[in-house]
Design an enzyme around this catalytic site. Structure first.
Site, PDB file in Angstrom:
ATOM      1  N   ARG A 210       0.842  -1.187   0.000  1.00  0.00           N
ATOM      2  CA  ARG A 210       0.000   0.000   0.000  1.00  0.00           C
ATOM      3  C   ARG A 210       0.882   1.243   0.000  1.00  0.00           C
ATOM      4  O   ARG A 210       1.973   1.250   0.558  1.00  0.00           O
ATOM      5  CB  ARG A 210      -0.896   0.026   1.240  1.00  0.00           C
ATOM      6  CG  ARG A 210      -2.125  -0.865   1.121  1.00  0.00           C
ATOM      7  CD  ARG A 210      -3.021  -0.774   2.343  1.00  0.00           C
ATOM      8  NE  ARG A 210      -2.391  -1.334   3.523  1.00  0.00           N
ATOM      9  CZ  ARG A 210      -1.772  -0.653   4.458  1.00  0.00           C
ATOM     10  NH1 ARG A 210      -1.714   0.672   4.407  1.00  0.00           N
ATOM     11  NH2 ARG A 210      -1.219  -1.255   5.489  1.00  0.00           N
TER      12      ARG A 210
ATOM     13  N   TYR B  13      -1.422  -3.499  -6.763  1.00  0.00           N
ATOM     14  CA  TYR B  13      -1.273  -4.189  -5.470  1.00  0.00           C
ATOM     15  C   TYR B  13      -2.584  -4.168  -4.678  1.00  0.00           C
ATOM     16  O   TYR B  13      -3.279  -3.144  -4.626  1.00  0.00           O
ATOM     17  CB  TYR B  13      -0.140  -3.563  -4.641  1.00  0.00           C
ATOM     18  CG  TYR B  13      -0.172  -4.104  -3.234  1.00  0.00           C
ATOM     19  CD1 TYR B  13       0.305  -5.392  -2.959  1.00  0.00           C
ATOM     20  CD2 TYR B  13      -0.767  -3.395  -2.198  1.00  0.00           C
ATOM     21  CE1 TYR B  13       0.192  -5.928  -1.689  1.00  0.00           C
ATOM     22  CE2 TYR B  13      -0.871  -3.923  -0.925  1.00  0.00           C
ATOM     23  CZ  TYR B  13      -0.390  -5.193  -0.671  1.00  0.00           C
ATOM     24  OH  TYR B  13      -0.514  -5.723   0.576  1.00  0.00           O
TER      25      TYR B  13
ATOM     26  N   LYS C 216      -9.786  -2.215   1.709  1.00  0.00           N
ATOM     27  CA  LYS C 216      -9.506  -1.099   2.605  1.00  0.00           C
ATOM     28  C   LYS C 216     -10.232   0.178   2.175  1.00  0.00           C
ATOM     29  O   LYS C 216     -10.716   0.938   3.013  1.00  0.00           O
ATOM     30  CB  LYS C 216      -7.997  -0.867   2.716  1.00  0.00           C
ATOM     31  CG  LYS C 216      -7.234  -2.060   3.309  1.00  0.00           C
ATOM     32  CD  LYS C 216      -7.737  -2.375   4.668  1.00  0.00           C
ATOM     33  CE  LYS C 216      -7.253  -3.638   5.346  1.00  0.00           C
ATOM     34  NZ  LYS C 216      -5.947  -4.144   5.219  1.00  0.00           N
TER      35      LYS C 216
ATOM     36  N   HIS D 194     -10.686  -2.350  11.420  1.00  0.00           N
ATOM     37  CA  HIS D 194      -9.621  -3.238  10.924  1.00  0.00           C
ATOM     38  C   HIS D 194      -9.445  -4.381  11.928  1.00  0.00           C
ATOM     39  O   HIS D 194      -8.472  -4.421  12.668  1.00  0.00           O
ATOM     40  CB  HIS D 194      -8.333  -2.415  10.796  1.00  0.00           C
ATOM     41  CG  HIS D 194      -7.228  -3.085  10.050  1.00  0.00           C
ATOM     42  ND1 HIS D 194      -5.896  -2.726  10.203  1.00  0.00           N
ATOM     43  CD2 HIS D 194      -7.226  -4.081   9.123  1.00  0.00           C
ATOM     44  CE1 HIS D 194      -5.145  -3.470   9.410  1.00  0.00           C
ATOM     45  NE2 HIS D 194      -5.913  -4.299   8.752  1.00  0.00           N
TER      46      HIS D 194
ATOM     47  N   SER E 213      -1.467  -3.694  10.330  1.00  0.00           N
ATOM     48  CA  SER E 213      -1.122  -4.585   9.236  1.00  0.00           C
ATOM     49  C   SER E 213       0.097  -5.438   9.578  1.00  0.00           C
ATOM     50  O   SER E 213       1.066  -4.939  10.157  1.00  0.00           O
ATOM     51  CB  SER E 213      -0.820  -3.769   7.982  1.00  0.00           C
ATOM     52  OG  SER E 213      -1.956  -3.002   7.647  1.00  0.00           O
TER      53      SER E 213
ATOM     54  N   CYS F 167       0.497  -7.725  11.788  1.00  0.00           N
ATOM     55  CA  CYS F 167       0.758  -7.892  13.214  1.00  0.00           C
ATOM     56  C   CYS F 167      -0.020  -9.056  13.825  1.00  0.00           C
ATOM     57  O   CYS F 167      -0.146  -9.149  15.045  1.00  0.00           O
ATOM     58  CB  CYS F 167       0.447  -6.604  13.965  1.00  0.00           C
ATOM     59  SG  CYS F 167       1.618  -5.295  13.597  1.00  0.00           S
TER      60      CYS F 167
ATOM     61  N   ASP G 293      -9.676  -9.750   8.754  1.00  0.00           N
ATOM     62  CA  ASP G 293      -9.100  -8.417   8.505  1.00  0.00           C
ATOM     63  C   ASP G 293     -10.056  -7.259   8.781  1.00  0.00           C
ATOM     64  O   ASP G 293      -9.631  -6.219   9.231  1.00  0.00           O
ATOM     65  CB  ASP G 293      -8.617  -8.338   7.050  1.00  0.00           C
ATOM     66  CG  ASP G 293      -7.624  -7.198   6.815  1.00  0.00           C
ATOM     67  OD1 ASP G 293      -6.627  -7.123   7.551  1.00  0.00           O
ATOM     68  OD2 ASP G 293      -7.862  -6.375   5.907  1.00  0.00           O
TER      69      ASP G 293
ATOM     70  N   ARG H  45       1.863 -12.161  -0.628  1.00  0.00           N
ATOM     71  CA  ARG H  45       0.539 -12.478  -0.076  1.00  0.00           C
ATOM     72  C   ARG H  45      -0.141 -13.619  -0.812  1.00  0.00           C
ATOM     73  O   ARG H  45       0.156 -13.890  -1.969  1.00  0.00           O
ATOM     74  CB  ARG H  45      -0.349 -11.234  -0.176  1.00  0.00           C
ATOM     75  CG  ARG H  45       0.200 -10.059   0.636  1.00  0.00           C
ATOM     76  CD  ARG H  45      -0.833  -9.386   1.447  1.00  0.00           C
ATOM     77  NE  ARG H  45      -0.242  -8.466   2.418  1.00  0.00           N
ATOM     78  CZ  ARG H  45      -0.764  -8.211   3.605  1.00  0.00           C
ATOM     79  NH1 ARG H  45      -1.875  -8.800   3.983  1.00  0.00           N
ATOM     80  NH2 ARG H  45      -0.182  -7.359   4.434  1.00  0.00           N
TER      81      ARG H  45
END
Ligand code: GTP
Ligand code: SPV
Ligand code: MN
Length: 607
Positions: free
Chosen positions: A89, A238, A247, A267, A289, A291, A314, A390
């Site tokens: 991002r 991406y 998002k 989130h 993110s 974590c 998420d 990812r």
């Protein structure tokens, strides 16, 4: 490509329609598609239906072109490598566009640049759009993706339509959201979120395309217009920049809708935890993110008799029900998870989920057609996978997906957990004293930066509520919204803070994490139950007493080091947090939170 409904319509003005029936789209969608096609001038239009057949057709085409390659060791798994300049991002190029600047950013003191929220005026946006979008799809197909965030037609669900010239985006959106023409039946003539995406590289292409991945990194722009429910994304393919349901819609736009309508877009993962006695609790958890949300959501408990089932990994949309409880849905349909560190040992359920029908981006490949990344096996062979590589995998394939994960009403949340990567000073788990203290604790969330965004190096950064990159409006007003949710007749979830990432003086993690995190959940649920004598009050909240954490079978845990609340650390932290909130939330800091801050600082000073 084949043309259906030849008799009815196969052109929109001069444009061929390669697939789908334009005239069956709701009038507002027709207008949206026609207007934007005129602006971006693709060579044709393709209306997606989300079917398997459609996906196969596009996959085959991309394999032929070299953009995707099958990972031969699995069924229907594909690998894709992006341009190395397009791997995460781009927060610095992500904007909220509102007439009033302070609808987006906080009223910070004179001379202090707001770091939370990135504002652009409608006039400036017009200039930016005009220099990018006209003709940007020349020579490419414009795909029209109708999608629902949340079960189609559900009371908490929302509909969007994304236009894109990236077939990678078409395939990924199909995994991550519910792509189906049925959304048009639900939509009728009501409004939807307009998502406009282009890789920003019209044909003929003037620059070199790397890895068959068209993008335009120097010209990236991701702009949101909350009042208009509109998203413009240019130059990047991406995930977080291009899968606009995620998002951009489900957090930045939805948090605006949520504020107006009295609900929450966060989130957060959502998990169901069943104890050996059979009783189940639902927990939502917000970590920044990379974590640990995906890992916690699919945790395989090391304590016998426990069961965890995943609702989402998420994003959570949550609303109080008539019974006063907070109900959460996962608006997504897939997982867009961090690959490195994911293994049969750390997250076996994620590994099981992506054995088929998944897309891997920027991972490495072995000679046998298997995926590879750091932390997949014990020994690290190389570092060929990008740290933010990812997988995109259908949630329905997760062996422990919760039977209610698609319940349109959602699941009732008993606890909310905040957490981040805190190498120093922050105990394994703390229970906050009240909803208000919990909101304050969330506002103070910090974490070491990760590869999920463009930040350089490892630094502990503020990431309030794990929402800093995803804030859709003035952060002070967002905090006030959280505070105002606490109303008579509502059963407010208890709020916790966890830290799996505390390190010893030698720089080693003090806590084994992953499946062992169930031991912390166990304590949390005991606290929810009101079990007495298991908490020790500290200035920052209640931590477990040494005996109360079930450490059976876990040798060598340095509990004192893990649980300590060092006075010096927290004295400095209190000063730093005050400076942050006063300078960054400024005049928009709710008075009640200022009081919480004062009280916590007093408690720390009295230690
Ligand atoms: P986003 O998808 O970016 O929002 O990330 P996420 O919050 O879902 O993070 P994820 O679960 O994918 O974990 C990110 C990284 O942290 C992976 O490399 C994990 O292996 C690692 N990780 C997750 N949980 C733990 C834990 O309990 N302990 C340790 N040491 N590492 C963890
Ligand atoms: C994150 O960065 O928090 C993600 C991946 O979940 S992205 O979709 O790129 O935002
Ligand atoms: Mn995320």
């Amino acid at each position: 490509f084949y043309v259906i409904n030849e008799v009815v319509v196969k052109r929109l003005g001069h444009l061929p329609i390669y697939k789908g029936d334009f005239h069956l789209l709701p009038a507002k969608v027709q207008r949206f598609v026609a207007e934007k096609a005129e602006l971006m001038r693709p060579r044709g239009i393709y209306i997606c239906d989300g079917s398997e057949h459609e996906s196969e057709e596009i996959m085959d085409k991309l394999v032929e072109r070299g953009m995707l390659a099958p990972l031969k060791a699995y069924h229907n798994n594909y690998i894709c490598r992006t341009d190395p300049k397009d791997v995460a991002r781009v927060e610095s190029k992500t904007w909220m566009v509102t007439r009033d600047k302070y609808d987006t950013v906080c009223r910070t003191p004179e001379g202090v640049e707001p770091l939370m929220g990135h504002w652009m005026s409608p006039e400036d946006l017009s200039v930016e759009l005009d220099s990018r979008f006209p003709g940007c799809m020349a020579g490419r197909i414009m795909y029209v993706i109708p999608f629902s965030m949340g079960p189609v037609g559900g009371p908490l669900s929302k509909i969007g339509v994304q236009l894109t010239d990236s077939n990678y985006v078409v395939l990924s959106m199909r995994i991550m959201t519910r792509v189906t023409l049925n959304v048009f039946d639900v939509l009728g003539n009501s409004d939807f979120t307009r998502c406009i995406h282009s890789v920003g590289l019209p044909r003929p292409v003037k620059q070199r395309v790397i890895n068959h991945w068209p993008c335009n990194p120097d010209r990236v722009l991701i702009a949101h217009r909350p009042p208009e429910r509109e998203i413009w994304s240019f130059g990047s393919g991406y995930g977080g920049n291009s899968l606009l349901g995620k998002k951009c819609f489900a957090l930045r736009i939805a948090s605006n809708i949520a504020k107006d309508e009295g609900w929450m877009a966060e989130h957060m993962l959502i998990m169901g935890v069943t104890r050996p006695c059979g009783q189940e609790h639902f927990i939502a958890a917000a970590f920044p993110s990379a974590c640990g949300k995906t890992n916690l959501a699919m945790l395989e408990p090391t304590l016998p008799g426990w069961k965890v089932r995943c609702v989402g990994d998420d994003i959570a949309w949550m609303k109080f029900g008539a019974d006063g409880r907070l109900y959460a849905i996962n608006p997504e349909a897939g997982f867009f998870g961090v690959a490195p560190g994911t293994s049969k040992k750390t997250n076996p359920m994620a590994v099981a989920t992506f054995q088929a029908n998944s897309i891997f981006t920027n991972v490495a490949e072995t000679a046998d057609g298997e995926y590879f990344w750091e932390g997949l096996e014990d020994e690290v062979k190389d570092k060929a996978a990008h740290p933010n590589s990812r997988f995109a995998a259908p949630a329905s394939q997760c062996p422990i997906i919760h039977p209610k994960w698609e319940d349109p009403q959602g699941v009732p949340i008993d606890a909310i957990i905040f957490g981040g990567r805190r190498p120093e000073g922050v105990p394994l788990v703390v229970e906050t004293n009240s909803w208000l203290h919990g909101v304050y604790t969330g506002a103070c969330l910090k974490s070491e930066t990760t590869a999920a965004a463009e930040h350089k190096g490892k630094q502990v950064m503020h990431d309030p509520m794990a929402m800093r990159p995803f804030m859709g409006y003035n952060f002070g007003k967002y905090l006030q919204h959280w505070i105002d949710l606490d109303q008579p007749g509502r059963k407010m979830p208890k709020i916790y803070h966890v830290n799996w990432f505390r390190k010893s003086a030698e720089g080693k993690f003090l806590w084994p994490g992953y499946g062992e995190n169930i031991r912390v959940i166990d304590w949390i649920i005991k606290r929810l139950d009101g079990v007495e004598g298991i908490g020790k009050e500290t200035p920052i909240g209640t931590v477990p007493t040494p005996e109360s954490l079930n450490l059976e079978g876990l040798e060598g845990t340095k509990l004192d080091e893990l649980m300590s609340v060092p006075k010096q650390y927290w004295t400095e932290d209190a000063k730093e947090v005050r400076k942050f909130l006063e300078s960054q939330v400024g005049a928009d800091l709710p008075a009640q939170l200022r009081q919480e801050m004062d009280k916590q600082e007093e408690r720390i000073n009295a230690m």
